[in-house]
Scaffold this motif. Structure first.
Motif, PDB file in Angstrom:
ATOM      1  N   UNK A 124       0.821  -1.203   0.000  1.00 19.03           N
ATOM      2  CA  UNK A 124       0.000   0.000   0.000  1.00 19.03           C
ATOM      3  C   UNK A 124       0.856   1.254   0.000  1.00 19.03           C
ATOM      4  N   UNK A 125       0.272   2.324  -0.535  1.00 18.83           N
ATOM      5  CA  UNK A 125       0.952   3.621  -0.559  1.00 18.83           C
ATOM      6  C   UNK A 125      -0.105   4.705  -0.777  1.00 18.83           C
ATOM      7  N   UNK A 126       0.241   5.929  -0.453  1.00 17.00           N
ATOM      8  CA  UNK A 126      -0.661   7.055  -0.681  1.00 17.00           C
ATOM      9  C   UNK A 126      -0.411   7.644  -2.056  1.00 17.00           C
ATOM     10  N   UNK A 127      -1.471   7.920  -2.762  1.00 17.01           N
ATOM     11  CA  UNK A 127      -1.343   8.489  -4.095  1.00 17.01           C
ATOM     12  C   UNK A 127      -0.749   9.895  -4.033  1.00 17.01           C
ATOM     13  N   UNK A 128       0.088  10.195  -5.009  1.00 17.26           N
ATOM     14  CA  UNK A 128       0.686  11.525  -5.167  1.00 17.26           C
ATOM     15  C   UNK A 128       1.545  11.947  -3.979  1.00 17.26           C
ATOM     16  N   UNK A 129       2.158  10.968  -3.295  1.00 16.75           N
ATOM     17  CA  UNK A 129       3.012  11.280  -2.152  1.00 16.75           C
ATOM     18  C   UNK A 129       4.485  10.971  -2.413  1.00 16.75           C
ATOM     19  N   UNK A 130       4.819  10.558  -3.632  1.00 15.17           N
ATOM     20  CA  UNK A 130       6.192  10.180  -3.946  1.00 15.17           C
ATOM     21  C   UNK A 130       7.122  11.396  -3.839  1.00 15.17           C
ATOM     22  N   UNK A 131       8.280  11.217  -3.220  1.00 12.84           N
ATOM     23  CA  UNK A 131       9.158  12.362  -2.974  1.00 12.84           C
ATOM     24  C   UNK A 131      10.490  12.271  -3.718  1.00 12.84           C
ATOM     25  N   UNK A 132      10.923  11.069  -4.111  1.00  4.59           N
ATOM     26  CA  UNK A 132      12.211  10.958  -4.780  1.00  4.59           C
ATOM     27  C   UNK A 132      12.204   9.807  -5.775  1.00  4.59           C
ATOM     28  N   UNK A 133      13.202   9.832  -6.654  1.00  7.64           N
ATOM     29  CA  UNK A 133      13.342   8.795  -7.669  1.00  7.64           C
ATOM     30  C   UNK A 133      13.998   7.551  -7.067  1.00  7.64           C
ATOM     31  N   UNK A 134      13.631   6.360  -7.537  1.00  9.50           N
ATOM     32  CA  UNK A 134      14.322   5.146  -7.083  1.00  9.50           C
ATOM     33  C   UNK A 134      15.698   5.054  -7.732  1.00  9.50           C
ATOM     34  N   UNK A 135      16.496   4.136  -7.250  1.00 11.35           N
ATOM     35  CA  UNK A 135      17.803   3.884  -7.848  1.00 11.35           C
ATOM     36  C   UNK A 135      17.678   2.883  -8.988  1.00 11.35           C
ATOM     37  N   UNK A 136      18.601   2.972  -9.938  1.00  9.41           N
ATOM     38  CA  UNK A 136      18.602   2.075 -11.090  1.00  9.41           C
ATOM     39  C   UNK A 136      19.907   1.288 -11.110  1.00  9.41           C
ATOM     40  N   UNK A 137      19.853   0.090 -11.701  1.00  8.96           N
ATOM     41  CA  UNK A 137      21.033  -0.756 -11.727  1.00  8.96           C
ATOM     42  C   UNK A 137      20.964  -1.741 -12.888  1.00  8.96           C
ATOM     43  N   UNK A 138      22.130  -2.253 -13.243  1.00 13.45           N
ATOM     44  CA  UNK A 138      22.183  -3.424 -14.115  1.00 13.45           C
ATOM     45  C   UNK A 138      21.627  -4.615 -13.324  1.00 13.45           C
ATOM     46  N   UNK A 139      21.224  -5.703 -13.989  1.00 15.42           N
ATOM     47  CA  UNK A 139      20.733  -6.878 -13.251  1.00 15.42           C
ATOM     48  C   UNK A 139      21.759  -7.370 -12.242  1.00 15.42           C
ATOM     49  N   UNK A 140      21.290  -7.633 -11.013  1.00 15.05           N
ATOM     50  CA  UNK A 140      22.153  -8.131  -9.950  1.00 15.05           C
ATOM     51  C   UNK A 140      21.884  -9.618  -9.735  1.00 15.05           C
ATOM     52  N   UNK A 141      21.828 -10.094  -8.512  1.00 12.57           N
ATOM     53  CA  UNK A 141      21.675 -11.528  -8.275  1.00 12.57           C
ATOM     54  C   UNK A 141      20.225 -11.992  -8.384  1.00 12.57           C
ATOM     55  N   UNK A 161      15.659  -5.457  -9.052  1.00 15.37           N
ATOM     56  CA  UNK A 161      16.787  -6.343  -8.797  1.00 15.37           C
ATOM     57  C   UNK A 161      17.472  -5.980  -7.483  1.00 15.37           C
ATOM     58  N   UNK A 162      18.193  -6.951  -6.930  1.00 14.36           N
ATOM     59  CA  UNK A 162      18.954  -6.735  -5.691  1.00 14.36           C
ATOM     60  C   UNK A 162      20.015  -7.821  -5.566  1.00 14.36           C
ATOM     61  N   UNK A 163      20.978  -7.587  -4.699  1.00 13.66           N
ATOM     62  CA  UNK A 163      21.998  -8.600  -4.420  1.00 13.66           C
ATOM     63  C   UNK A 163      21.597  -9.511  -3.276  1.00 13.66           C
ATOM     64  N   UNK A 164      20.723  -9.009  -2.390  1.00 17.66           N
ATOM     65  CA  UNK A 164      20.220  -9.806  -1.277  1.00 17.66           C
ATOM     66  C   UNK A 164      18.797 -10.236  -1.566  1.00 17.66           C
ATOM     67  N   UNK A 165      18.434 -11.442  -1.138  1.00 14.43           N
ATOM     68  CA  UNK A 165      17.077 -11.943  -1.335  1.00 14.43           C
ATOM     69  C   UNK A 165      16.140 -11.270  -0.339  1.00 14.43           C
ATOM     70  N   UNK A 166      15.114 -10.603  -0.859  1.00 15.91           N
ATOM     71  CA  UNK A 166      14.201  -9.832  -0.023  1.00 15.91           C
ATOM     72  C   UNK A 166      12.767 -10.329  -0.191  1.00 15.91           C
ATOM     73  N   UNK A 167      11.901 -10.176   0.833  1.00 17.06           N
ATOM     74  CA  UNK A 167      10.483 -10.520   0.681  1.00 17.06           C
ATOM     75  C   UNK A 167       9.840  -9.589  -0.342  1.00 17.06           C
ATOM     76  N   UNK A 168       8.846 -10.092  -1.088  1.00 15.39           N
ATOM     77  CA  UNK A 168       8.318  -9.302  -2.199  1.00 15.39           C
ATOM     78  C   UNK A 168       6.896  -9.736  -2.540  1.00 15.39           C
ATOM     79  N   UNK A 169       6.103  -8.792  -3.028  1.00 14.25           N
ATOM     80  CA  UNK A 169       4.733  -9.068  -3.481  1.00 14.25           C
ATOM     81  C   UNK A 169       4.753  -9.404  -4.974  1.00 14.25           C
TER      82      UNK A 169
END
Length: 393
Positions: free
Chosen positions: A261-278, A313-321
């Motif tokens: 969940x998230x609030x609409x129109x509340x985004x404050x910054x850009x995410x980071x970008x990367x080449x494919x990781x693990x 993508x990420x280098x560590x395995x994280x929980x995800x929807x």
């Protein structure tokens, strides 16, 4: 009454014995019950068959009457109806578009009194009969237009619920609430005079941005998917709500409930970008409908591959929807690479922000479906077309 004939043990045994057989084949047989219209019996067989997985509570009850199959196709599933009931608190609710009554059945588990309004008299009588068979006795029935019901209703109600139906299906995939019956934007002030809380169900095709322009006081929007297929949008309106709208995505499945969940129109910054990781992450269908791609990256501390690819993508395995994969290899989309790694092989192919279709790729490189390799064709942050070979986790 006709319903009494249809509920006779011999008729019900016949209907049960024909489940799983095409109705077109049964229709050629002689009617073993000359006092009952053969079309009605065929209708019972067809609609009950359609309820098998969608409405198991109804399907397993031997004293249930069924409407034409279109009502079964349009009704909520038990899973989504139960989810809706979890959003409701209080004593009373009016269902302005009662239909086959699946939502009402689950609302009745949570509230003291529920009103079922349905202008189709035959359908209303079917639901009333079924509720007796199902042991539901706190639902009151109104046979007629919900507008007429509200004109005579003077009590204050905790909740109004409605599932507007489209009046015109020729306008294309994006439609508006004003194109539906009841016309919610037109009736909203009247509805708020009856209740301070309104729950609206719409089809997934309704554009969220367009819907928010039509209706005021929207506190929450729930995007509900079942086994990764978006089934409905739920709009919670609160009379005096003036703040931001919470957008909640939920994917109901056998393992767990994936919630983001998230609030609409509340985004404050850009995410980071990367080449494919693990690891590679693919959002579930509810999140894809929400458009909260930046919010997802920031919430889970993931890198995006490209602003429009919606893969993470990420280098560590994280929980995800959604689905999670381990990346075994990736390469640029070039002829020699394809010949080396994928031509004449088996793979499960997905495209995201890619110029060619899955069918075209399979035909072009002679790739057949199946196997344990999951192959993503996408575009990276440098605008290069790339291919990722993955193993599902």
């Amino acid at each position: 009454m006709l319903k009494d004939y249809l509920l006779q043990d011999t008729v019900q045994l016949f209907i049960k014995s024909k489940l799983g057989i095409p109705v077109s084949e049964i229709a050629l047989q002689k009617n073993p019950f000359p006092d009952i219209d053969w079309k009605l019996i065929l209708e019972q067989i067809e609609s009950r068959e359609k309820s098998k997985s969608k409405l198991p509570t109804w399907f397993t009850n031997e004293k249930i009457l069924y409407p034409p199959k279109i009502s079964i196709e349009q009704t909520s599933s038990e899973e989504t109806a139960q989810y809706k009931s979890s959003l409701i608190k209080g004593d009373t609710l009016i269902d302005l578009t009662g239909g086959f009554g699946v939502d009402c059945y689950y609302f009745a588990q949570k509230l003291n009194t529920v009103f079922h309004c349905e202008q189709n008299v035959d359908l209303s009588e079917i639901v009333e009969s079924n509720f007796k068979s199902l042991g539901i006795n706190n639902v009151k029935f109104f046979k007629g237009n919900s507008h007429d019901f509200l004109k005579t209703f003077t009590e204050k109600i905790d909740w109004l619920y409605l599932d507007p139906s489209r009046r015109n299906s020729s306008k294309g995939k994006v439609f508006l609430l004003e194109d539906c019956e009841p016309n919610v934007p037109e009736m909203l002030e009247t509805y708020f005079e009856i209740s301070s809380n309104i729950l609206i169900k719409t089809a997934p095709l309704l554009d969220i941005t367009a819907g928010l322009k039509e209706i005021k006081n929207c506190k929450e929007i729930h995007i509900v998917a079942l086994n990764n297929e978006v089934k409905e949008l739920l709009w919670i309106l609160e009379k005096n709500h003036k703040g931001p709208t919470l957008l909640k995505t939920i994917n109901l499945n056998n393992k767990n409930e994936e919630v983001f969940e998230f609030y609409l129109n509340q985004i404050s910054k850009e995410p980071n970008y990367s080449e494919p990781l693990k690891y590679l992450y693919e959002p579930n269908a509810a999140i894809m409908k929400s458009g909260g791609f930046k919010e997802l990256a920031l919430a889970y501390n993931l890198y995006k591959l490209h602003p429009n690819s919606h893969l993470y993508t990420s280098n560590e395995l994280l929980p995800f929807c959604g689905r999670v994969f381990e990346i075994n290899h990736f390469f640029t989309y070039q002829k020699n690479n394809m010949k080396t790694f994928l031509q004449n092989t088996k793979a499960n192919i997905t495209t995201r922000n890619f110029s060619e279709t899955v069918d075209n790729l399979k035909k072009k490189w002679k790739i057949s479906d199946g196997g344990t390799t999951y192959c993503f064709f996408t575009t990276d942050r440098n605008e290069l077309k790339i291919v990722l070979l993955c193993k599902k986790i």
